[in-house]
Design a protein around this motif. Structure first.
Motif, PDB file in Angstrom:
ATOM      1  N   GLY A  23       0.807  -1.213   0.000  1.00 40.78           N
ATOM      2  CA  GLY A  23       0.000   0.000   0.000  1.00 40.78           C
ATOM      3  C   GLY A  23       0.838   1.261   0.000  1.00 40.78           C
ATOM      4  N   ASN A  24       1.946   1.235   0.716  1.00 38.68           N
ATOM      5  CA  ASN A  24       2.823   2.405   0.752  1.00 38.68           C
ATOM      6  C   ASN A  24       3.520   2.640  -0.590  1.00 38.68           C
ATOM      7  OD1 ASN A  24       2.313   3.326   3.387  1.00 38.68           O
ATOM      8  ND2 ASN A  24       3.733   1.834   4.265  1.00 38.68           N
ATOM      9  N   VAL A  25       3.780   1.551  -1.323  1.00 32.29           N
ATOM     10  CA  VAL A  25       4.346   1.700  -2.663  1.00 32.29           C
ATOM     11  C   VAL A  25       3.313   2.320  -3.604  1.00 32.29           C
ATOM     12  CG1 VAL A  25       5.212   0.437  -4.671  1.00 32.29           C
ATOM     13  CG2 VAL A  25       6.046  -0.124  -2.383  1.00 32.29           C
ATOM     14  N   VAL A  26       2.060   1.884  -3.499  1.00 35.86           N
ATOM     15  CA  VAL A  26       1.002   2.498  -4.297  1.00 35.86           C
ATOM     16  C   VAL A  26       0.907   3.991  -3.963  1.00 35.86           C
ATOM     17  CG1 VAL A  26      -1.491   2.559  -4.737  1.00 35.86           C
ATOM     18  CG2 VAL A  26      -0.306   0.354  -4.547  1.00 35.86           C
ATOM     19  N   TYR A  27       0.925   4.318  -2.683  1.00 29.01           N
ATOM     20  CA  TYR A  27       0.861   5.722  -2.242  1.00 29.01           C
ATOM     21  C   TYR A  27       2.016   6.537  -2.825  1.00 29.01           C
ATOM     22  CZ  TYR A  27       0.708   9.698   1.014  1.00 29.01           C
ATOM     23  OH  TYR A  27       0.649  10.949   1.562  1.00 29.01           O
ATOM     24  N   LYS A  28       3.200   5.956  -2.825  1.00 31.22           N
ATOM     25  CA  LYS A  28       4.396   6.646  -3.307  1.00 31.22           C
ATOM     26  C   LYS A  28       4.308   6.945  -4.808  1.00 31.22           C
ATOM     27  CE  LYS A  28       9.369   5.796  -3.973  1.00 31.22           C
ATOM     28  NZ  LYS A  28      10.471   4.812  -3.701  1.00 31.22           N
ATOM     29  N   HIS A  29       3.799   5.999  -5.585  1.00 35.51           N
ATOM     30  CA  HIS A  29       3.857   6.114  -7.046  1.00 35.51           C
ATOM     31  C   HIS A  29       2.566   6.639  -7.677  1.00 35.51           C
ATOM     32  CE1 HIS A  29       7.808   4.311  -7.712  1.00 35.51           C
ATOM     33  NE2 HIS A  29       7.527   3.489  -6.720  1.00 35.51           N
ATOM     34  N   LEU A  30       1.515   6.807  -6.891  1.00 37.31           N
ATOM     35  CA  LEU A  30       0.269   7.327  -7.451  1.00 37.31           C
ATOM     36  C   LEU A  30       0.485   8.753  -7.967  1.00 37.31           C
ATOM     37  CD1 LEU A  30      -2.563   5.964  -7.589  1.00 37.31           C
ATOM     38  CD2 LEU A  30      -3.220   7.426  -5.691  1.00 37.31           C
ATOM     39  N   ASP A  31      -0.083   9.055  -9.101  1.00 40.10           N
ATOM     40  CA  ASP A  31       0.075  10.375  -9.716  1.00 40.10           C
ATOM     41  C   ASP A  31      -0.685  11.416  -8.889  1.00 40.10           C
ATOM     42  OD1 ASP A  31       0.102  12.653 -11.304  1.00 40.10           O
ATOM     43  OD2 ASP A  31      -0.138  11.541 -13.177  1.00 40.10           O
ATOM     44  N   LYS A  32       0.065  12.232  -8.149  1.00 39.80           N
ATOM     45  CA  LYS A  32      -0.549  13.217  -7.251  1.00 39.80           C
ATOM     46  C   LYS A  32      -1.159  14.393  -8.011  1.00 39.80           C
ATOM     47  CE  LYS A  32       1.103  10.870  -3.666  1.00 39.80           C
ATOM     48  NZ  LYS A  32       2.101   9.973  -4.268  1.00 39.80           N
ATOM     49  N   ASN A  33      -0.854  14.504  -9.316  1.00 36.54           N
ATOM     50  CA  ASN A  33      -1.499  15.543 -10.126  1.00 36.54           C
ATOM     51  C   ASN A  33      -2.943  15.167 -10.466  1.00 36.54           C
ATOM     52  OD1 ASN A  33       0.818  17.265 -10.380  1.00 36.54           O
ATOM     53  ND2 ASN A  33       1.660  15.799 -11.858  1.00 36.54           N
ATOM     54  N   LEU A  34      -3.217  13.865 -10.445  1.00 35.50           N
ATOM     55  CA  LEU A  34      -4.554  13.375 -10.795  1.00 35.50           C
ATOM     56  C   LEU A  34      -5.372  12.983  -9.576  1.00 35.50           C
ATOM     57  CD1 LEU A  34      -3.637  11.035 -13.806  1.00 35.50           C
ATOM     58  CD2 LEU A  34      -4.553  13.355 -13.923  1.00 35.50           C
ATOM     59  N   TYR A  35      -4.685  12.513  -8.530  1.00 37.76           N
ATOM     60  CA  TYR A  35      -5.390  11.884  -7.408  1.00 37.76           C
ATOM     61  C   TYR A  35      -4.937  12.449  -6.063  1.00 37.76           C
ATOM     62  CZ  TYR A  35      -6.012   8.508 -11.177  1.00 37.76           C
ATOM     63  OH  TYR A  35      -6.295   7.921 -12.386  1.00 37.76           O
ATOM     64  N   GLN A  36      -5.876  12.472  -5.133  1.00 43.41           N
ATOM     65  CA  GLN A  36      -5.575  12.766  -3.736  1.00 43.41           C
ATOM     66  C   GLN A  36      -5.658  11.444  -2.983  1.00 43.41           C
ATOM     67  OE1 GLN A  36      -4.623  15.800  -2.244  1.00 43.41           O
ATOM     68  NE2 GLN A  36      -4.121  14.342  -0.634  1.00 43.41           N
ATOM     69  N   PRO A  37      -4.513  10.850  -2.633  1.00 46.54           N
ATOM     70  CA  PRO A  37      -4.550   9.519  -2.015  1.00 46.54           C
ATOM     71  C   PRO A  37      -4.725   9.573  -0.501  1.00 46.54           C
ATOM     72  CG  PRO A  37      -2.290  10.134  -2.448  1.00 46.54           C
ATOM     73  CD  PRO A  37      -3.140  11.291  -2.911  1.00 46.54           C
ATOM     74  N   TYR A  38      -5.419   8.587   0.025  1.00 45.77           N
ATOM     75  CA  TYR A  38      -5.623   8.431   1.468  1.00 45.77           C
ATOM     76  C   TYR A  38      -5.289   6.982   1.832  1.00 45.77           C
ATOM     77  CZ  TYR A  38      -8.274  12.815   1.205  1.00 45.77           C
ATOM     78  OH  TYR A  38      -8.660  14.121   1.005  1.00 45.77           O
ATOM     79  N   ARG A  39      -4.316   6.806   2.716  1.00 45.51           N
ATOM     80  CA  ARG A  39      -3.950   5.452   3.144  1.00 45.51           C
ATOM     81  C   ARG A  39      -4.941   4.972   4.208  1.00 45.51           C
ATOM     82  NH1 ARG A  39       2.230   6.333   4.658  1.00 45.51           N
ATOM     83  NH2 ARG A  39       1.300   8.259   5.425  1.00 45.51           N
TER      84      ARG A  39
END
Length: 327
Positions: A23-39
């Motif tokens: 999950g932390n790898v997904v959080y790290k690599h998710l495109d922050k320009n497109l998405y606001q991630p919440y762990r």
């Protein structure tokens, strides 16, 4: 406007820590320009959001929302990277379908089916999918050691039926080792599958839904330093994972076609990673993982990169495919 994405990690099984890493790898690599991630950590006691300062906020399970800084946060999609129950056996999939939030894994029936090794193999056999010989046990059954050995032979593998990361798996070489192996498997699950030994090259094949199409990724060859591809081999460096696999073109086509056939027979979507062993020259299906490990060194990310798909591209595609499928 950015889409709110819940990254689901943790779970109720022995794979909890591995899922947190994924999950932390997904959080790290998710495109922050497109998405606001919440762990979002999924535990037996509670589901909660963890911010960058390790502050926790409970999730409202009624509609899967958060209340942060005086505002209610609703989610556009859930990125399901929970290994084992409840993320890989259909429970979370069914929950999200009921409340109407897209999630990235396969549907609940497919998750439940593939998580149950015995049921998955039984479903595939009428389609002529080669597998090992097998013997099933439920906790409380009378254990007839001679009958088991007569059916599957020696050596054989004893496995917990519903577990991942090789928890509860033993290679049994003598009849004296059988009962201790069964006891070990029962610590993970109340159902067991005992399989004949398949001798040959082991490979892992990722099949994903990519840009609306079913895509077979480059094949990975598994060379374990241990007796088999166990926990140490998977996570502690006791194996070589060679992508692309050192197979002939004929064998590559055989296993790619078989992996795609199985993905489509089971009506899969999203991620999958299946294991095969070339026994007597033919690929034999071992099992399928629908939420496979997702560290930078894990097999599926390796395969995607070998296919020319970066991790941000892979994650973006996975989320958008889930949202599209839900409309």
């Amino acid at each position: 406007m950015k889409k709110n994405i819940a990254i689901l990690m943790g779970g109720y099984s022995s794979e909890f820590d591995i899922s947190i890493q994924s999950g932390n790898v997904v959080y790290k690599h998710l495109d922050k320009n497109l998405y606001q991630p919440y762990r979002i950590h999924i535990t037996k006691d509670s589901w909660f959001y963890v911010d960058d300062n390790d502050q926790k906020t409970n999730v409202d399970k009624n509609d899967f929302s958060l209340f942060l800084d005086g505002s209610k946060i609703n989610f556009d999609a859930a990125f399901n990277i929970v290994h084992g129950t409840p993320g890989e056996d259909g429970l979370l999939q069914a929950y999200f379908e009921l409340i109407g939030i897209p999630q990235t894994a396969c549907d609940f029936y497919q998750a439940a089916l593939t998580f149950n090794k015995r049921d998955c193999i039984s479903t595939l056999k009428p389609y002529g999918i080669p597998t090992a010989k097998n013997y099933f046990l439920n906790k409380g059954d009378v254990i007839q050691t001679e009958s088991i050995i007569n059916t599957v032979g020696l050596p054989c593998f004893v496995k917990a039926n519903k577990a991942g990361s090789s928890y509860g798996v033993s290679k049994v070489k003598t009849i004296e080792e059988l009962l201790p192996a069964i006891d070990l498997a029962y610590k993970e699950d109340n159902e067991i599958i005992i399989e004949s030994f398949l001798s040959g090259t082991e490979v892992s094949v990722g099949v994903i839904t990519y840009k609306g199409e079913d895509l077979v990724l480059p094949i990975t060859e598994i060379v374990s330093e241990n007796e088999f591809f166990d926990y140490e081999a998977k996570y502690l460096g006791k194996s070589q994972e060679i992508t692309p696999a050192r197979l002939s073109e004929v064998d590559k086509e055989k296993v790619k076609n078989l992996a795609l056939k199985i993905y489509q027979i089971l009506k899969m979507k999203g991620f999958s990673r299946s294991e095969y062993i070339f026994h007597n020259g033919e690929p034999h299906f071992v099992e399928m993982n629908t939420n496979p490990g997702f560290s930078e060194a894990s097999i599926l990310p390796q395969q995607a990169i070998a296919a020319g798909i970066s991790l941000p591209e892979l994650l973006t595609n996975t989320i958008e495919e889930a949202i599209k499928a839900d409309k």
